[in-house]
Design an enzyme around this catalytic site. Structure first.
Site, PDB file in Angstrom:
ATOM      1  N   ASP A 242       0.850  -1.185   0.000  1.00 12.47           N
ATOM      2  CA  ASP A 242       0.000   0.000   0.000  1.00 12.47           C
ATOM      3  C   ASP A 242       0.890   1.241   0.000  1.00 12.47           C
ATOM      4  OD1 ASP A 242      -3.063   0.788   0.655  1.00 12.47           O
ATOM      5  OD2 ASP A 242      -1.698   2.210   1.613  1.00 12.47           O
ATOM      6  N   ASN A 250      -2.415  12.987  -3.584  1.00  9.27           N
ATOM      7  CA  ASN A 250      -3.529  13.457  -4.420  1.00  9.27           C
ATOM      8  C   ASN A 250      -3.970  14.857  -4.021  1.00  9.27           C
ATOM      9  OD1 ASN A 250      -3.979  11.444  -6.338  1.00  9.27           O
ATOM     10  ND2 ASN A 250      -5.209  10.218  -4.954  1.00  9.27           N
ATOM     11  N   HIS A 255      -4.907  14.567  -8.873  1.00  4.56           N
ATOM     12  CA  HIS A 255      -5.102  13.154  -9.199  1.00  4.56           C
ATOM     13  C   HIS A 255      -4.259  12.702 -10.384  1.00  4.56           C
ATOM     14  CE1 HIS A 255      -8.290  12.252  -6.337  1.00  4.56           C
ATOM     15  NE2 HIS A 255      -8.749  13.468  -6.564  1.00  4.56           N
ATOM     16  N   ASP A 259      -1.918   9.532 -10.238  1.00  9.33           N
ATOM     17  CA  ASP A 259      -1.924   8.416 -11.186  1.00  9.33           C
ATOM     18  C   ASP A 259      -0.500   8.075 -11.637  1.00  9.33           C
ATOM     19  OD1 ASP A 259      -4.638   8.281 -11.032  1.00  9.33           O
ATOM     20  OD2 ASP A 259      -5.025   9.281 -12.949  1.00  9.33           O
ATOM     21  N   GLU A 285      -4.808   2.355  -4.034  1.00 11.99           N
ATOM     22  CA  GLU A 285      -3.346   2.429  -4.001  1.00 11.99           C
ATOM     23  C   GLU A 285      -2.729   1.148  -3.472  1.00 11.99           C
ATOM     24  OE1 GLU A 285      -4.801   4.473  -0.169  1.00 11.99           O
ATOM     25  OE2 GLU A 285      -5.487   4.147  -2.208  1.00 11.99           O
TER      26      GLU A 285
END
Length: 375
Positions: A242, A250, A255, A259, A285
């Protein structure tokens, strides 16, 4: 638990009106005794507020929606995960609830698509079977008819009846050839449909952002690998990874930048993959990694090396030239065959991931072995 945010209070007031209460109106004393005396929507509001209060979650639109899905059973898998995490004594935060809600929603959509694909495959296969059978029967009939027409022509008989039979035979042969051609086209089209459907199945099992297998594909692979490894007593380890502080990435960089971080971590993990090490995006994630033929210590060492390499990289937001700072991930890994079943191993890896997070992040924690029972 209430909040003093006016916007959230307004949302709560609207929700209360929907349930039949006025803003600021206290929940009736008979809300719980007896339950049957309270209208359905009012009972539901009581259950939602109790759910959030028990978890010490602030009232937000997202929290209310998740609570509604849990208490009504609209998302049974999410309710099961919440119950399991509470039973294990782990903290439940709103961010965790939101992540689980996204994952379970994706799972339900993927399962629905998968079921539809399987129905289509079964229908196409059945149609193809019928087409192949009809095509064979038509070829056999055509060949037999062809022989009879040849025999009539070679007999050299004359007369109206004989001529009519010969004409009829030729017409039947021509019609049979047409049918055979159509059946051959149908059979070819069926084969093309089957190939297209298989391509669609593969595409549906790939995460479009990272190009890694998605959760649905990983679950299928894990089930197969677990069964195979157990049958030959081959080592098998399962890990969850994770990205640390991903929400902050973010929130700070946007975002699109988030990404990019996801793709970078996915690429780093993909480097350790081979025919016996499989990496997938498990949702949000989080990534899942399956190690076949390696002991827990060996698999942990390989995963930890990827973690170190990721932590040493320095990424920059291309849009702003602002550094991301150190990007790290935490991981939990478990010996899949050291647990009662594959689901128990998944929970062990998830709990080890939670331990890695609470211990300070940017580390790989191995789950302690558990005695295997009920083989």
């Amino acid at each position: 638990m209430t909040t003093h945010d006016p916007a959230l209070e307004s949302y709560s007031h609207r929700l209360r009106r929907w349930f039949g209460f006025e803003p600021g109106e206290a929940i009736p004393a008979n809300a719980l005794h007896p339950r049957e005396a309270l209208p359905h929507r009012s009972r539901l509001l009581v259950q939602i507020e109790r759910f959030l209060d028990d978890l010490e979650i602030d009232v937000t639109g997202s929290a209310l929606a998740i609570a509604h899905d849990c208490v009504t059973g609209s998302n049974a898998e999410l309710a099961r995960r919440v119950a399991a995490r509470r039973k294990d004594g782990h903290e439940i935060s709103l961010s965790w609830l939101e992540r689980m809600a996204r994952e379970t929603c994706q799972d339900r959509q993927a399962a629905a698509v998968g079921a539809l694909v399987e129905q289509l495959e079964a229908g196409i296969e059945e149609f193809g079977s019928h087409t192949r059978t009809a095509s064979k029967a038509t070829r056999d009939y055509k060949n037999a008819l062809h022989r009879h027409v040849d025999e009539l022509e070679q007999a050299g008989e004359t007369g109206t009846v004989f001529a009519d039979l010969l004409t009829m035979g030729r017409a039947m042969l021509a019609r049979t050839l047409q049918i055979e051609s159509r059946l051959e086209r149908s059979e070819k089209r069926t084969q093309e449909l089957q190939k297209n459907l298989e391509d669609a199945r593969r595409a549906a099992e790939v995460d479009h952002l990272t190009q890694l297998p998605n959760r649905r594909a990983f679950e299928r692979l894990y089930e197969d690998q677990y069964r195979s490894a157990r049958s030959v007593n081959d080592p098998l380890c399962i890990a969850f990874c994770d990205i640390d502080h991903f929400k902050a990435i973010n929130d700070t960089h946007g975002h699109a930048a988030g990404d990019r971080v996801l793709r970078t971590v996915a690429g780093m993990l993909a480097r350790i993959s081979n025919d016996k090490c499989h990496v997938a995006r498990h949702g949000g994630e989080e990534f899942a990694v399956l190690f076949r033929g390696e002991t827990l210590a060996e698999a942990q060492a390989r995963l930890d090396q990827a973690r170190v390499e990721m932590a040493e990289r320095r990424l920059v937001n291309r849009a702003t030239d602002e550094p991301f700072g150190q990007i790290t991930f935490s991981a939990g890994i478990a010996d899949a065959l050291a647990w009662q079943d594959r689901r128990a191993a998944l929970r062990a890896a998830d709990q080890a991931l939670y331990a890695a997070k609470t211990a300070g992040r940017n580390r790989v924690v191995a789950a302690p072995a558990a005695p295997v029972t009920g083989k």
